[in-house]
Design a protein around this motif. Structure first.
Motif, PDB file in Angstrom:
ATOM      1  N   ARG A  12       0.839  -1.205   0.000  1.00 32.86           N
ATOM      2  CA  ARG A  12       0.000   0.000   0.000  1.00 32.86           C
ATOM      3  C   ARG A  12       0.876   1.258   0.000  1.00 32.86           C
ATOM      4  O   ARG A  12       0.611   2.219  -0.732  1.00 32.86           O
ATOM      5  CB  ARG A  12      -0.913  -0.022   1.236  1.00 32.86           C
ATOM      6  N   LEU A  13       1.919   1.265   0.821  1.00 32.84           N
ATOM      7  CA  LEU A  13       2.823   2.414   0.853  1.00 32.84           C
ATOM      8  C   LEU A  13       3.545   2.575  -0.484  1.00 32.84           C
ATOM      9  O   LEU A  13       3.752   3.699  -0.958  1.00 32.84           O
ATOM     10  CB  LEU A  13       3.834   2.252   1.990  1.00 32.84           C
ATOM     11  N   ALA A  14       3.925   1.466  -1.094  1.00 33.16           N
ATOM     12  CA  ALA A  14       4.588   1.538  -2.402  1.00 33.16           C
ATOM     13  C   ALA A  14       3.661   2.148  -3.441  1.00 33.16           C
ATOM     14  O   ALA A  14       4.098   2.913  -4.315  1.00 33.16           O
ATOM     15  CB  ALA A  14       5.041   0.142  -2.836  1.00 33.16           C
ATOM     16  N   ALA A  15       2.365   1.826  -3.354  1.00 33.45           N
ATOM     17  CA  ALA A  15       1.403   2.400  -4.292  1.00 33.45           C
ATOM     18  C   ALA A  15       1.276   3.903  -4.099  1.00 33.45           C
ATOM     19  O   ALA A  15       1.147   4.661  -5.073  1.00 33.45           O
ATOM     20  CB  ALA A  15       0.044   1.725  -4.121  1.00 33.45           C
ATOM     21  N   VAL A  16       1.307   4.356  -2.849  1.00 31.40           N
ATOM     22  CA  VAL A  16       1.255   5.802  -2.581  1.00 31.40           C
ATOM     23  C   VAL A  16       2.484   6.489  -3.164  1.00 31.40           C
ATOM     24  O   VAL A  16       2.400   7.556  -3.770  1.00 31.40           O
ATOM     25  CB  VAL A  16       1.148   6.066  -1.067  1.00 31.40           C
TER      26      VAL A  16
END
Length: 729
Positions: A637-641
């Motif tokens: 999820r953080l990588a997507a942000v």
């Protein structure tokens, strides 16, 4: 019997009490609207091997072996039963013959909490229901499995529902179908009775899909009728037109702006100007990317209202943001914001700040200026809603960061006008169309997507300190490099620290905007990092040569204001803060943001925080520090942000990682959401069709009075505390 009949009259006091206590099922309506979570088909693979330890589940499986032996370490016997479903197997354990008689080859439903013994999954003392040849409840092609509890098993719920569904004639009489027959015919929907039978006792998955479509319509139409009724009520209350006037404050604002408006700002500005000139009050949502210039658009609308003899009120969620708005508006207007003062322009107005923490004398002076009309633009927090704040002629209400406020607060400020004022609500959190139609369905929507020219842009990276601990030192090195180049940085932490363990932060994330409780949310997780602790560590460690200060919501207002002024003036190199800096804070020289424990924040909140840097000509950097593994759901999820700065794409990601009820705010009320099947991601077409039907039903003929069953459903929603979800995004 009716839909509102208490279950105690149907099921008896014992079963109904447990259902009420553990599943919040109290009426016939509650039980019929308690839908199966999935269906099992005997003989098909239901993947026992996919079960997770700790899950409380009901499985459909066949008995493969049964063995009983005496225990060596304690008195009594141990019975081990192996069950399988064609794809996997698991062990059931019973002590001292405390189990139903199980024979090899029998099919049954087994409910319990998945445990682990010597590497194998097992149930200890599960509830069992053996399916017999004359058991017509379970001889069906599809077996419904319900959300259950410790003392209410799936089959108890199934049998209870069956009691209500068996007499189809009585069922038709029992149900008040909220969807008018003409709407059902237009969209090919079955009756409510048919839909409930297909949902609870289907003979095929096609029947389940047919039922779901109808039951989603129930949810969508009642919601949209509620919102359409609000739009209708607002339209029937005439306001006061505020037409544009040449040579006034608005023209002076345009001349004073040190930059050119973007095409989007001009288009939305014309849209607002036209609506302000009408008697029918404007009710509009302005959404835009972080840094897209919503405040300037709002200022131009406020100036138009002041030119027309009215006042404008800007409601902000925090004192820091309210004070910044007041400074920004005053800076843009210059002498035009100081009418009546020695250096003021008599053609202008006064910009007044009103907050709850102001000293009594300052607050009295501000209230007097608001009451006599000399303050044309009033900026404040919830203090604007208090009794004793009276406007001479409130013409426009601007609500900043709408998701921090509810419908009631918006209406409370509107009520301070002698006639209904125009309303503009703003949010920097991009909103998917389905959410706009559902949560903000009583408002028209405008969108700013274009960013002003000359912005440096922000790049983002995840710092996975568990996988790559050396990266954190490199993050602090980047902060030192930016400060050495004359720039500044933010460090954001989830909480304040110090003696706060027994008190909740007033400006922390609280996981409220969607940080999902996935693999990073275990019970042994360390406490979130705190501003005071991190700041002290940075001062004595990697940033010891820099000027490091803190900012949080528990500081006195004067101190917060002084700290923000010092940071804006370049007297502070690094500001360690809570999410009090999330919205509105505008320091163009700040180019780096380090978010500690980034996994504790939701997608939209991270996007908001990131928008605080690169607001000038220099490029920005946002570093998301997390102990979550890069391969975990949180890490992904953080990588997507980090991979995109498109707020609308991130808004969709945010929606994917959150439950529907949370997006609609149902979690705020502590009750179950009326939205059980409707998906804001997948049902955009259905929601749009329901909105069109609701508008027609409310506005044509006698409105909802012509449709008493639907009117009753809308009234029930309005009275239910679960309607809180309409007030939150």
């Amino acid at each position: 019997m009716s839909m509102d009949t208490d279950l105690s009259r149907v099921l008896g006091p014992k079963t109904s009490k447990v259902m009420a206590d553990q599943l919040q099922l109290r009426t016939v309506r509650d039980l019929l609207r308690h839908y199966p979570r999935r269906y099992a088909r005997r003989g098909e693979m239901s993947r026992l091997d996919d079960l997770q330890v700790g899950d409380r589940v009901t499985v459909l499986a066949q008995v493969k072996s049964v063995s009983t032996r005496r225990m060596q370490q304690r008195r009594g016997t141990l019975t081990e039963v192996t069950v399988g479903d064609g794809a996997g197997s698991m062990r059931l354990v019973f002590f001292n013959n405390r189990h139903a008689h199980l024979d090899v080859g029998e099919w049954g439903l087994f409910a319990g909490t998945v445990g682990l013994w010597r590497g194998d999954k097992q149930f200890s003392h599960p509830d069992c229901h053996i399916i017999t040849g004359d058991d017509d409840d379970w001889a069906r092609a599809l077996v419904p499995l319900y959300p259950a509890s410790k003392d209410v098993s799936s089959w108890v719920i199934q049998k209870s529902v069956k009691m209500l569904l068996d007499d189809r004639h009585s069922l038709e009489a029992l149900l008040d179908d909220p969807i008018p027959a003409a709407v059902r015919d237009r969209h090919g929907l079955p009756s409510l009775a048919t839909a409930l039978v297909y949902k609870h006792r289907p003979e095929s998955l096609a029947q389940v899909e047919f039922a779901d479509e109808r039951l989603k319509w129930d949810e969508a139409l009642v919601l949209q009728c509620t919102l359409a009724a609000r739009r209708r009520a607002a339209a029937l209350e005439p306001g006061i037109e505020r037409p544009r006037r040449s040579g006034g404050l608005l023209d002076a604002v345009d001349a004073a702006l040190p930059f050119s408006l973007t095409e989007g700002q001009r288009e939305v500005g014309e849209e607002l100007a036209a609506e302000l000139a009408r008697v029918q009050p404007m009710n509009r949502l302005l959404q835009g990317e972080v840094g897209s210039g919503k405040t300037v658009v709002a200022l131009r609308a406020m100036a138009q209202v002041v030119d027309a003899g009215g006042q404008a009120a800007l409601l902000a969620p925090t004192e820091v943001l309210a004070a910044q708005h007041a400074r920004s508006l005053s800076a843009i207007l210059g002498p035009l914001a100081r009418a009546g003062e020695l250096d003021g322009d008599p053609a202008g107005t006064r910009v007044v700040l009103l907050t709850g923490s102001q000293k009594a004398a300052v607050r009295r002076e501000a209230r007097a200026a608001v009451a006599d009309g000399s303050a044309g633009i009033v900026v404040g927090t919830h203090a604007l809603l208090q009794e004793g704040v009276e406007f001479a002629d409130l013409g426009l209400v601007v609500v900043d960061e709408q998701h921090r406020f509810g419908v009631e607060q918006r209406d409370a400020l509107r009520a301070k006008g002698t006639r209904p004022p125009h309303v503009l609500v703003m949010t920097a959190t991009p909103i998917p169309r389905t959410v706009a139609m559902t949560v903000y369905g009583d408002l028209e929507t405008s969108t700013l997507r274009q960013l002003p020219a000359g912005r440096g842009g922000v790049s983002s990276s995840v710092v996975p300190v568990r996988d790559k601990p050396a990266w954190l030192e490199r993050a602090w090195a980047r902060v030192r490099e930016e400060v050495a180049a004359g720039r500044q940085a933010y460090v954001v932490c989830p909480r304040i620290g110090d003696l706060e363990e027994s008190a909740k932060d007033d400006d922390g994330p609280d996981d409220a905007d969607g940080a999902p409780p996935d693999d990073a949310g275990t019970s042994d997780r360390r406490p979130p990092l705190a501003v005071l602790d991190v700041a002290e560590g940075l001062r004595s460690g990697p940033l010891s040569a820099l000027r490091v200060e803190v900012l949080h919501g528990r500081m006195p207002p004067e101190e917060k204001e002084a700290r923000m002024r010092a940071f804006a003036a370049g007297e502070v190199d690094v500001l360690v803060a809570t999410t009090v800096v999330e919205v509105g804070v505008d320091v163009p020289n700040a180019t780096v943001m380090v978010v500690m424990d980034a996994d504790r924040f939701g997608v939209s909140q991270l996007h908001q925080l990131r928008g605080r840097v690169a607001r000038g000509k220099h490029a920005g950097l946002c570093l998301l520090v997390s102990e979550a593994s890069s391969s975990s759901a949180t890490g992904q999820r953080l990588a997507a942000v980090a991979a995109t700065t498109d707020g609308f794409e991130l808004a969709r990601l945010d929606l994917e990682t959150r439950r529907e009820g949370d997006v609609l705010g149902a979690a705020q009320s502590g009750r179950r959401s009326n939205v059980k099947l409707l998906s804001l991601l997948d049902d955009e077409t259905l929601i749009a069709e329901a909105r069109a039907e609701a508008t027609a039903l409310v506005e044509n003929g006698g409105g909802l009075a012509d449709h008493p069953e639907l009117a009753a459903a809308v009234a029930a929603l309005a009275m239910d505390e679960r309607a809180d979800y309409l007030e939150k995004a």
